[in-house]
Design a protein around this motif. Structure first.
Motif, PDB file in Angstrom:
ATOM      1  N   PRO A  79       0.781  -1.243   0.026  1.00 53.23           N
ATOM      2  CA  PRO A  79      -0.209   0.029  -0.176  1.00 53.23           C
ATOM      3  C   PRO A  79       0.986   1.140   0.126  1.00 53.23           C
ATOM      4  O   PRO A  79       0.567   2.157  -0.849  1.00 53.23           O
ATOM      5  N   LYS A  80       2.109   1.426   0.660  1.00 51.69           N
ATOM      6  CA  LYS A  80       2.953   2.503   0.604  1.00 51.69           C
ATOM      7  C   LYS A  80       3.380   2.705  -0.688  1.00 51.69           C
ATOM      8  O   LYS A  80       3.865   3.523  -1.003  1.00 51.69           O
ATOM      9  N   ILE A  81       3.867   1.502  -1.330  1.00 47.18           N
ATOM     10  CA  ILE A  81       4.387   1.707  -2.608  1.00 47.18           C
ATOM     11  C   ILE A  81       3.120   2.167  -3.737  1.00 47.18           C
ATOM     12  O   ILE A  81       3.542   2.918  -4.403  1.00 47.18           O
ATOM     13  N   GLN A  82       2.147   1.578  -3.436  1.00 50.23           N
ATOM     14  CA  GLN A  82       1.078   1.938  -4.482  1.00 50.23           C
ATOM     15  C   GLN A  82       0.819   3.341  -4.739  1.00 50.23           C
ATOM     16  O   GLN A  82       0.311   4.082  -5.705  1.00 50.23           O
ATOM     17  N   LYS A  83       0.926   4.233  -3.437  1.00 48.68           N
ATOM     18  CA  LYS A  83       0.474   5.433  -3.161  1.00 48.68           C
ATOM     19  C   LYS A  83       1.450   6.308  -4.352  1.00 48.68           C
ATOM     20  O   LYS A  83       0.943   7.448  -5.015  1.00 48.68           O
ATOM     21  N   HIS A  84       2.615   5.927  -4.711  1.00 49.87           N
ATOM     22  CA  HIS A  84       3.530   6.575  -5.497  1.00 49.87           C
ATOM     23  C   HIS A  84       3.737   6.296  -6.900  1.00 49.87           C
ATOM     24  O   HIS A  84       4.514   6.524  -7.682  1.00 49.87           O
ATOM     25  N   LEU A  85       2.732   5.263  -7.128  1.00 45.11           N
ATOM     26  CA  LEU A  85       2.567   4.743  -8.648  1.00 45.11           C
ATOM     27  C   LEU A  85       1.447   4.818  -9.410  1.00 45.11           C
ATOM     28  O   LEU A  85       0.490   4.575  -8.773  1.00 45.11           O
ATOM     29  N   PRO A  86       1.513   4.969 -10.600  1.00 47.49           N
ATOM     30  CA  PRO A  86       0.283   5.389 -11.444  1.00 47.49           C
ATOM     31  C   PRO A  86      -0.385   4.264 -11.675  1.00 47.49           C
ATOM     32  O   PRO A  86       0.053   3.195 -12.043  1.00 47.49           O
ATOM     33  N   GLU A  87      -1.768   3.956 -10.947  1.00 49.64           N
ATOM     34  CA  GLU A  87      -2.681   2.879 -11.080  1.00 49.64           C
ATOM     35  C   GLU A  87      -2.772   2.247 -12.492  1.00 49.64           C
ATOM     36  O   GLU A  87      -2.804   1.001 -13.017  1.00 49.64           O
ATOM     37  N   ILE A  88      -2.910   3.132 -13.372  1.00 49.59           N
ATOM     38  CA  ILE A  88      -3.330   2.781 -14.991  1.00 49.59           C
ATOM     39  C   ILE A  88      -2.191   2.110 -15.476  1.00 49.59           C
ATOM     40  O   ILE A  88      -2.330   0.888 -15.896  1.00 49.59           O
ATOM     41  N   PHE A  89      -1.071   2.458 -15.069  1.00 45.68           N
ATOM     42  CA  PHE A  89       0.252   2.079 -15.683  1.00 45.68           C
ATOM     43  C   PHE A  89       0.672   0.698 -15.207  1.00 45.68           C
ATOM     44  O   PHE A  89       0.791  -0.174 -15.841  1.00 45.68           O
ATOM     45  N   LEU A  90       0.232   0.527 -13.718  1.00 44.00           N
ATOM     46  CA  LEU A  90       0.409  -0.807 -13.351  1.00 44.00           C
ATOM     47  C   LEU A  90      -0.317  -1.942 -13.516  1.00 44.00           C
ATOM     48  O   LEU A  90       0.118  -2.943 -13.778  1.00 44.00           O
ATOM     49  N   LYS A  91      -1.503  -1.392 -13.675  1.00 41.15           N
ATOM     50  CA  LYS A  91      -2.587  -2.432 -14.136  1.00 41.15           C
ATOM     51  C   LYS A  91      -2.208  -3.004 -15.363  1.00 41.15           C
ATOM     52  O   LYS A  91      -2.509  -4.011 -15.897  1.00 41.15           O
ATOM     53  N   ARG A  92      -1.884  -2.021 -16.337  1.00 41.03           N
ATOM     54  CA  ARG A  92      -1.631  -2.557 -18.086  1.00 41.03           C
ATOM     55  C   ARG A  92      -0.488  -3.169 -17.867  1.00 41.03           C
ATOM     56  O   ARG A  92      -0.268  -4.231 -18.688  1.00 41.03           O
ATOM     57  N   MET A  93       0.464  -3.132 -17.062  1.00 41.38           N
ATOM     58  CA  MET A  93       1.866  -3.774 -16.974  1.00 41.38           C
ATOM     59  C   MET A  93       1.387  -5.156 -16.588  1.00 41.38           C
ATOM     60  O   MET A  93       1.935  -6.199 -17.014  1.00 41.38           O
ATOM     61  N   LEU A  94       0.692  -5.263 -15.581  1.00 37.63           N
ATOM     62  CA  LEU A  94       0.139  -6.368 -15.093  1.00 37.63           C
ATOM     63  C   LEU A  94      -0.685  -7.226 -15.998  1.00 37.63           C
ATOM     64  O   LEU A  94      -0.262  -8.581 -15.950  1.00 37.63           O
ATOM     65  N   ALA A  95      -1.571  -6.401 -16.661  1.00 40.92           N
ATOM     66  CA  ALA A  95      -2.386  -7.256 -17.647  1.00 40.92           C
ATOM     67  C   ALA A  95      -1.328  -7.727 -18.790  1.00 40.92           C
ATOM     68  O   ALA A  95      -1.560  -8.978 -19.452  1.00 40.92           O
ATOM     69  N   LEU A  96      -0.594  -7.025 -19.199  1.00 40.62           N
ATOM     70  CA  LEU A  96       0.631  -7.615 -20.502  1.00 40.62           C
ATOM     71  C   LEU A  96       1.217  -8.836 -19.670  1.00 40.62           C
ATOM     72  O   LEU A  96       1.658  -9.585 -20.345  1.00 40.62           O
ATOM     73  N   ALA A  97       1.698  -8.673 -18.336  1.00 38.11           N
ATOM     74  CA  ALA A  97       2.495  -9.923 -17.692  1.00 38.11           C
ATOM     75  C   ALA A  97       1.723 -11.021 -17.619  1.00 38.11           C
ATOM     76  O   ALA A  97       2.106 -12.288 -18.028  1.00 38.11           O
ATOM     77  N   LEU A  98       0.360 -10.924 -17.624  1.00 39.99           N
ATOM     78  CA  LEU A  98      -0.519 -12.105 -17.563  1.00 39.99           C
ATOM     79  C   LEU A  98      -0.788 -12.886 -18.828  1.00 39.99           C
ATOM     80  O   LEU A  98      -1.025 -13.822 -18.999  1.00 39.99           O
ATOM     81  N   VAL A  99      -0.902 -11.821 -19.969  1.00 40.18           N
ATOM     82  CA  VAL A  99      -0.957 -12.251 -21.280  1.00 40.18           C
ATOM     83  C   VAL A  99       0.321 -13.159 -21.594  1.00 40.18           C
ATOM     84  O   VAL A  99       0.059 -13.972 -22.223  1.00 40.18           O
TER      85      VAL A  99
END
Length: 563
Positions: A529-549
C-alpha cells in the motif's frame, strides 16, 4: 566324443571372447562426487572398431507401486485408456545414453505436441517440434540392447520411453523439463557432431582405431543430494558417483533454490496482490511453475505439489483481515457461513480429487494460462477511464462506511449496528439488516455457488478471490464492504478444505517453501500500500495485464520461442 569336444571348444571360445570384451573396457570417472547441475566426465578405452554407449542412470530403481500419489500410482500401474500400463516394471527414474551411434536407439523427427486433443487442439496450441524418438525394442540390435545398463527388456524400455516422451511421465517420474515443448533428454550424442537441442551440453570423442574415448554430460540439475548415479560403458558397470547439493534443496518441491529468492519473489507477489485486490494465489502458482520450477517428489506429478503448497499462502494471507472484520462486527454471518460451508465442501470433497485426476502439470499449466488471460483482460478493463471513475465512487462509499464504523466504535454503537437482524430465516431468501442497511440473503444460492467455486479454486490451488468478488458484487449485488469480508472467509475456507484433502490423499505441500512464500507475500502486502501511493494505477494495471497475457502465451505454448 568328437562332437562333445567340439561343443566344449566353441563354448570356451565364446567365454574367452566375452571375457576379452570385458577386459578391453577400461574406464574412469572424473570424480566420485558431482555437484548438482555439474558435468561428469568418463574417459577410457573400449575395443577398437566398436561404437560407444555410455549409460548414466540413478542407482535406485522406481516402479509404479513406489509412487506416493494415489492417482499417479493407479495410472502408472494400470494405464489410461488401455495404454501405458507398466505394472511392477522397475526403471531408473533418471536415465541417459550418450553414444557415438544414436541411430541405433532413436530417430530424430518432427512430432505433434501441445493440445493434441480436445477443444483447443488447433494451432498455435497444437504444434510440431523436433524430438529424438526412441525406437521400438524390436528395432534395436541385440548387441546394442546388451549395452543399456539396467534396462534389460521391452517392458523397461517402453517405461523409459514414457518417462521421456509423455508429459505425464516426465512430470511424474523423470522430472527434467522437455526441450522446446518436446521430449526430455534421453539418447544423446556429441553436440558438435549433431547440433540438436537434446544434445546440448554433451560432448563425446571416440577414436575407433584405438578405442580411446572421452564423454562429458551434465545430469538433471535438480537431482536430490546424496543421489547415487551408476555409469555403464558398453554394458559394463564401471562405477558410480554421488550428487552433492548446489544450494538449499527443497525436498518436497524437489528443486534447488536459494530461500531468499522464494521470499523476495513472494514479496513482489504480495505487492501485486495489493494492486490487484485478488488473484494472489494465481500469481503464486505462476511463480512456482515459471520461476521456481517446483517438480514434486518422484512418483507425484509436479502439479500435485504446486497446488497444496500454493494453498498455504491463501490460508495465511486472509487471517489478519478476517480477525479485524470480526472485531469490528463487519461480518454478515448468514451469508458468509453458507458460502464458506459450500466452499469447504467443494474444496475438500470435489476439487482435489478432480484436480489430481484431470489436471496434471500439462493440463494445469494450460488452463492456468487461460485464467491468466481472463484476469489480464479484466485488469486492462479496470484501467480504462470509465472503470477508474467507477472505482473512485466505490472507494468513496467504502470510506464513508469506514467512517461510520469508526464513529460507531467511538460512541459504543458498533455492537448494535454490527448485529445481523432478520425476522425469519429462510434457506431460499430473506431480508437481513446489517449496519443500518437492508440486504437480501440467499443462503442456498451462496451454498451451491460456494461448492462450485470451491471446487474450481482448490483444483487450481488458488484462493478463489478472483471469482468470489465478481460473484458477490455483480451476481449478488452486495457492496464492497459486505463482499470483502465474505470473500476473505471464502479464501480461507478454500485453503483449509484443499490442504486437508490434498494432504489426506498423499499430496503434501513443501512446508518450508510454503512458509517462505507466505512470509514474503504477507510482508509484501504490508509494504504494497505504501508503494502503491507513489505509482500510477493505470500504468501498473496495464503492465500486470501484459505480464498475465505473456504467462498465457507461455503456458499454452502459443509462441514457439516460449516453449
Amino acid at each position: 566324443m568328437r562332437r562333445v569336444s567340439l561343443l566344449l571348444s566353441v563354448v570356451a571360445l565364446f567365454v574367452f571372447a566375452m571375457a576379452s570384451k570385458s577386459w578391453a573396457i577400461d574406464a574412469q570417472l572424473s570424480g566420485d562426487k558431482v555437484k548438482a547441475g555439474d558435468a561428469i566426465t568418463v574417459t577410457g578405452t573400449i575395443d577398437p572398431g566398436q561404437e560407444l554407449f555410455v549409460v548414466v542412470a540413478t542407482e535406485k530403481m522406481f516402479k509404479p507401486s513406489d509412487a506416493d500419489g494415489p492417482k499417479e500410482r493407479k495410472e502408472l500401474k494400470g494405464g489410461k485408456g488401455g495404454k501405458n500400463a507398466f505394472g511392477d516394471t522397475a526403471i531408473p527414474p533418471v536415465y541417459y545414453v550418450v553414444t557415438s551411434d544414436p541411430t541405433k536407439l532413436a530417430t530424430p523427427k518432427s512430432s505433434t505436441k501441445g493440445q493434441t486433443s480436445g477443444i483447443f487442439a488447433f494451432p498455435p496450441f497444437k504444434y510440431e517440434v523436433r524430438v529424438n524418438k526412441l525406437k521400438a525394442w524390436a528395432d534395436i540390435p541385440e548387441e546394442t540392447k546388451s549395452y543399456l545398463g539396467p534396462i534389460k527388456d521391452e517392458a523397461q524400455w517402453k517405461f523409459i520411453a514414457f518417462t521421456h516422451e509423455n508429459k505425464f511421465g516426465i512430470n511424474t517420474i523423470s522430472k527434467e523439463a522437455p526441450i522446446g515443448g518436446g521430449n526430455a533428454r534421453c539418447i544423446m550424442t556429441d553436440y558438435n557432431t549433431e547440433k540438436e537441442a537434446w544434445n546440448k551440453g554433451a560432448t563425446l570423442s571416440l577414436d575407433k582405431a584405438t578405442g580411446k574415448f572421452t564423454m562429458t554430460m551434465a545430469p538433471y540439475k535438480n537431482l536430490a543430494p546424496d543421489t547415487r548415479m551408476k555409469v555403464y560403458v558398453n554394458g559394463q558397470d564401471i562405477g558410480n558417483f554421488t550428487i552433492e547439493k548446489s544450494t538449499y534443496f527443497f525436498k518436497t518441491a524437489n528443486i534447488y533454490m536459494n530461500p531468499l529468492v522464494v521470499f523476495f519473489g513472494a514479496f513482489i507477489i504480495g505487492c501485486l496482490f495489493v494492486i490487484m485486490g485478488a488473484a494472489g494465489g494465481l500469481f503464486t502458482a505462476a511463480f512456482q511453475v515459471t520461476v521456481l520450477g517446483t517438480k514434486g517428489p518422484i512418483g507425484i506429478n509436479a502439479a500435485n505439489t504446486i497446488k497444496p503448497t500454493n494453498l498455504f499462502l491463501t490460508l495465511c494471507s486472509p487471517i489478519t483481515g478476517l480477525m479485524n472484520y470480526f472485531k469490528e462486527k463487519r461480518f454478515a454471518w448468514p451469508v458468509a457461513i453458507f458460502f464458506a460451508a459450500g466452499i469447504v465442501i467443494g474444496a475438500f470433497f470435489l476439487g482435489p480429487n478432480f484436480s489430481a485426476k484431470y489436471l496434471p502439470l500439462k493440463a494445469y499449466k494450460f488452463y492456468l494460462g487461460i485464467i491468466c488471460l481472463i484476469i489480464g483482460i479484466k485488469l486492462f478493463m479496470e484501467s480504462l477511464p470509465s472503470s477508474i471513475e467507477k472505482k473512485k465512487a466505490m472507494k468513496a462509499i467504502i470510506q464513508k462506511f469506514n467512517a461510520a464504523v469508526k464513529e460507531a466504535k467511538s460512541s459504543g454503537k458498533a455492537m448494535e449496528l454490527g448485529k445481523v437482524e432478520f425476522e425469519k430465516f429462510n434457506i431460499i431468501k430473506f431480508d437481513m439488516k446489517f449496519w443500518g442497511e437492508t440486504f437480501v440473503a440467499r443462503p442456498l444460492i451462496m451454498l451451491l455457488s460456494g461448492i462450485l467455486m470451491g471446487m474450481i479454486a482448490a483444483s487450481f490451488g488458488v484462493g478463489g478471490g478472483f471469482m468470489f468478488m465478481p460473484f458477490m458484487t455483480t451476481a449478488m449485488g452486495y457492496p464492497m464492504y459486505l463482499a470483502v469480508p465474505i470473500a476473505l472467509a471464502g479464501t480461507f475456507a478454500t485453503s483449509v478444505g484443499g490442504i486437508a484433502k490434498f494432504s489426506l490423499m498423499g499430496y503434501q505441500p513443501d512446508w518450508i517453501m510454503a512458509a517462505a512464500i507466505a512470509a514474503g507475500a504477507i510482508a509484501g502486502g504490508m509494504v504494497g500500500p505504501k508503494i502503491q501511493k507513489h505509482l500510477p494505477e493505470i500504468f501498473l494495471k496495464r503492465m500486470l495485464a501484459l505480464a498475465l497475457v505473456i504467462v498465457f502465451l507461455n503456458y499454452t505454448d502459443a509462441l514457439f520461442f516460449l516453449r
